[in-house]
Enzyme design. Sequence first.
Site, PDB file in Angstrom:
ATOM      1  N   CYS A 133    -106.866 -48.575 -63.324  1.00  0.00           N
ATOM      2  CA  CYS A 133    -107.175 -47.930 -62.193  1.00  0.00           C
ATOM      3  C   CYS A 133    -108.497 -48.058 -61.617  1.00  0.00           C
ATOM      4  O   CYS A 133    -109.473 -48.495 -62.439  1.00  0.00           O
ATOM      5  CB  CYS A 133    -107.292 -46.048 -62.689  1.00  0.00           C
ATOM      6  SG  CYS A 133    -107.699 -45.049 -61.328  1.00  0.00           S
ATOM      7  N   LEU A 134    -108.541 -48.131 -60.448  1.00  0.00           N
ATOM      8  CA  LEU A 134    -110.046 -48.470 -59.767  1.00  0.00           C
ATOM      9  C   LEU A 134    -111.071 -47.376 -60.122  1.00  0.00           C
ATOM     10  O   LEU A 134    -112.096 -47.703 -60.153  1.00  0.00           O
ATOM     11  CB  LEU A 134    -109.629 -48.634 -58.115  1.00  0.00           C
ATOM     12  CG  LEU A 134    -108.864 -49.465 -57.904  1.00  0.00           C
ATOM     13  CD1 LEU A 134    -108.433 -49.494 -56.117  1.00  0.00           C
ATOM     14  CD2 LEU A 134    -109.406 -50.966 -58.036  1.00  0.00           C
ATOM     15  N   HIS A 149     -98.586 -42.753 -60.331  1.00  0.00           N
ATOM     16  CA  HIS A 149    -100.185 -42.866 -60.733  1.00  0.00           C
ATOM     17  C   HIS A 149    -100.905 -42.053 -59.417  1.00  0.00           C
ATOM     18  O   HIS A 149    -101.741 -41.369 -59.746  1.00  0.00           O
ATOM     19  CB  HIS A 149    -100.390 -44.293 -60.830  1.00  0.00           C
ATOM     20  CG  HIS A 149    -101.833 -44.585 -61.043  1.00  0.00           C
ATOM     21  ND1 HIS A 149    -102.184 -44.986 -62.198  1.00  0.00           N
ATOM     22  CD2 HIS A 149    -102.803 -44.622 -60.200  1.00  0.00           C
ATOM     23  CE1 HIS A 149    -103.574 -45.393 -62.176  1.00  0.00           C
ATOM     24  NE2 HIS A 149    -104.023 -44.977 -60.997  1.00  0.00           N
ATOM     25  N   GLU A 150    -100.487 -42.504 -58.206  1.00  0.00           N
ATOM     26  CA  GLU A 150    -101.448 -41.781 -57.138  1.00  0.00           C
ATOM     27  C   GLU A 150    -100.968 -40.387 -56.900  1.00  0.00           C
ATOM     28  O   GLU A 150    -102.097 -39.804 -56.614  1.00  0.00           O
ATOM     29  CB  GLU A 150    -100.877 -42.624 -56.028  1.00  0.00           C
ATOM     30  CG  GLU A 150    -100.971 -44.007 -55.742  1.00  0.00           C
ATOM     31  CD  GLU A 150    -102.329 -44.679 -56.163  1.00  0.00           C
ATOM     32  OE1 GLU A 150    -103.297 -43.868 -56.307  1.00  0.00           O
ATOM     33  OE2 GLU A 150    -102.265 -45.746 -56.551  1.00  0.00           O
ATOM     34  N   HIS A 184    -103.336 -38.682 -59.049  1.00  0.00           N
ATOM     35  CA  HIS A 184    -104.681 -38.568 -58.656  1.00  0.00           C
ATOM     36  C   HIS A 184    -104.753 -37.196 -57.560  1.00  0.00           C
ATOM     37  O   HIS A 184    -106.024 -36.577 -57.686  1.00  0.00           O
ATOM     38  CB  HIS A 184    -105.077 -39.740 -57.796  1.00  0.00           C
ATOM     39  CG  HIS A 184    -105.617 -41.065 -58.509  1.00  0.00           C
ATOM     40  ND1 HIS A 184    -106.709 -40.851 -59.261  1.00  0.00           N
ATOM     41  CD2 HIS A 184    -105.289 -42.067 -58.673  1.00  0.00           C
ATOM     42  CE1 HIS A 184    -106.836 -41.957 -59.889  1.00  0.00           C
ATOM     43  NE2 HIS A 184    -106.003 -42.793 -59.482  1.00  0.00           N
ATOM     44  N   GLN A 186    -109.828 -40.704 -54.642  1.00  0.00           N
ATOM     45  CA  GLN A 186    -110.748 -41.567 -55.119  1.00  0.00           C
ATOM     46  C   GLN A 186    -111.706 -41.824 -54.317  1.00  0.00           C
ATOM     47  O   GLN A 186    -112.689 -42.550 -54.868  1.00  0.00           O
ATOM     48  CB  GLN A 186    -109.807 -42.791 -55.579  1.00  0.00           C
ATOM     49  CG  GLN A 186    -108.847 -42.579 -56.626  1.00  0.00           C
ATOM     50  CD  GLN A 186    -107.987 -43.841 -56.712  1.00  0.00           C
ATOM     51  OE1 GLN A 186    -106.847 -43.998 -56.126  1.00  0.00           O
ATOM     52  NE2 GLN A 186    -108.433 -44.695 -57.861  1.00  0.00           N
ATOM     53  N   GLY A 244    -102.859 -49.561 -54.927  1.00  0.00           N
ATOM     54  CA  GLY A 244    -102.611 -48.148 -54.513  1.00  0.00           C
ATOM     55  C   GLY A 244    -104.014 -47.559 -54.555  1.00  0.00           C
ATOM     56  O   GLY A 244    -105.058 -48.056 -55.073  1.00  0.00           O
TER      57      GLY A 244
HETATM   58  O1  GNR Z   1    -104.473 -51.458 -58.565  1.00  0.00           O
HETATM   59  C1  GNR Z   1    -104.065 -50.765 -59.356  1.00  0.00           C
HETATM   60  N1  GNR Z   1    -103.090 -51.052 -60.346  1.00  0.00           N
HETATM   61  C2  GNR Z   1    -102.291 -50.505 -60.936  1.00  0.00           C
HETATM   62  C3  GNR Z   1    -101.603 -51.139 -62.272  1.00  0.00           C
HETATM   63  C4  GNR Z   1    -100.763 -50.558 -62.689  1.00  0.00           C
HETATM   64  C5  GNR Z   1    -100.550 -49.050 -62.628  1.00  0.00           C
HETATM   65  C6  GNR Z   1    -101.083 -48.390 -61.673  1.00  0.00           C
HETATM   66  C7  GNR Z   1    -102.107 -49.074 -60.614  1.00  0.00           C
HETATM   67  S1  GNR Z   1    -102.706 -48.387 -59.591  1.00  0.00           S
HETATM   68  C8  GNR Z   1    -104.182 -49.056 -59.301  1.00  0.00           C
HETATM   69  C9  GNR Z   1    -104.996 -48.897 -58.120  1.00  0.00           C
HETATM   70  C10 GNR Z   1    -105.451 -47.244 -58.426  1.00  0.00           C
HETATM   71  O2  GNR Z   1    -106.577 -46.865 -59.274  1.00  0.00           O
HETATM   72  N2  GNR Z   1    -104.907 -46.414 -57.876  1.00  0.00           N
HETATM   73  O3  GNR Z   1    -104.966 -45.162 -57.934  1.00  0.00           O
HETATM   74 NI    NI Z   2    -105.866 -45.002 -60.037  1.00  0.00          NI
END
Ligand code: GNR
Ligand code: NI
Length: 168
Positions: free
Chosen positions: A92-93, A134-135, A138, A51, A46
């Site tokens: 998270c990236l 999670h997104e 952000h 980001q 995601g």
């Molecule tokens: O790549 C991602 N893996 C992930 C694993 C578990 C819960 C959420 C994520 S999202 C993350 C990519 C990211 O940072 N999205 O904002």
């Molecule tokens: Ni993230």
Amino acid sequence: MAKLPILHFPDPRLRTKAKPVSVVDDAIRQLVKDMFETMYEAPGIGLAATQVNHHIRLVVIDITEDKSQPLVFINPEITPLTEDKAPYEEGCLSVPTVYDVVERPTRIKVNALNEQGEAFEMEVDGLLAVCLQHELDHLEGKLFVDYLSTLKRQRIKTKLQKLQKQQA
Ligand code: GNR
Ligand code: NI
């Protein structure tokens, strides 16, 4: 297509609240393409526009292994469909090398616009529900490390600042 630079915690720009997309036009569709390229290359499941330093309400997701289900959510709104919560080890990236457990509602409804600017609704669970929440965080300037203790978050900040100095 272009791969975009990803902001890393504790960059204050990650704390920006994203603004709604007013028109889904070609510029938005180009950004969607660039975000997919960036996400797939990372690799991640995601990516929120926040980001990549675009402070608009746009999220791309693909939880498949073979890049077969790209999903675009513009101006997404989520509603929990249950009080049940489940733990999941998130990454998270924008917080590289760090993984920790967060609890979130297990089933949600999402209303959003697609790449054509058309409204759609989906009920989701499992990893897709985790990732969407999670997104959405952000877009509010929130990171998964905000659910952890102050001590853990401080340690993560120090670790990433060290990593970023080594890479500079
Ligand atoms: O790549 C991602 N893996 C992930 C694993 C578990 C819960 C959420 C994520 S999202 C993350 C990519 C990211 O940072 N999205 O904002
Ligand atoms: Ni993230």
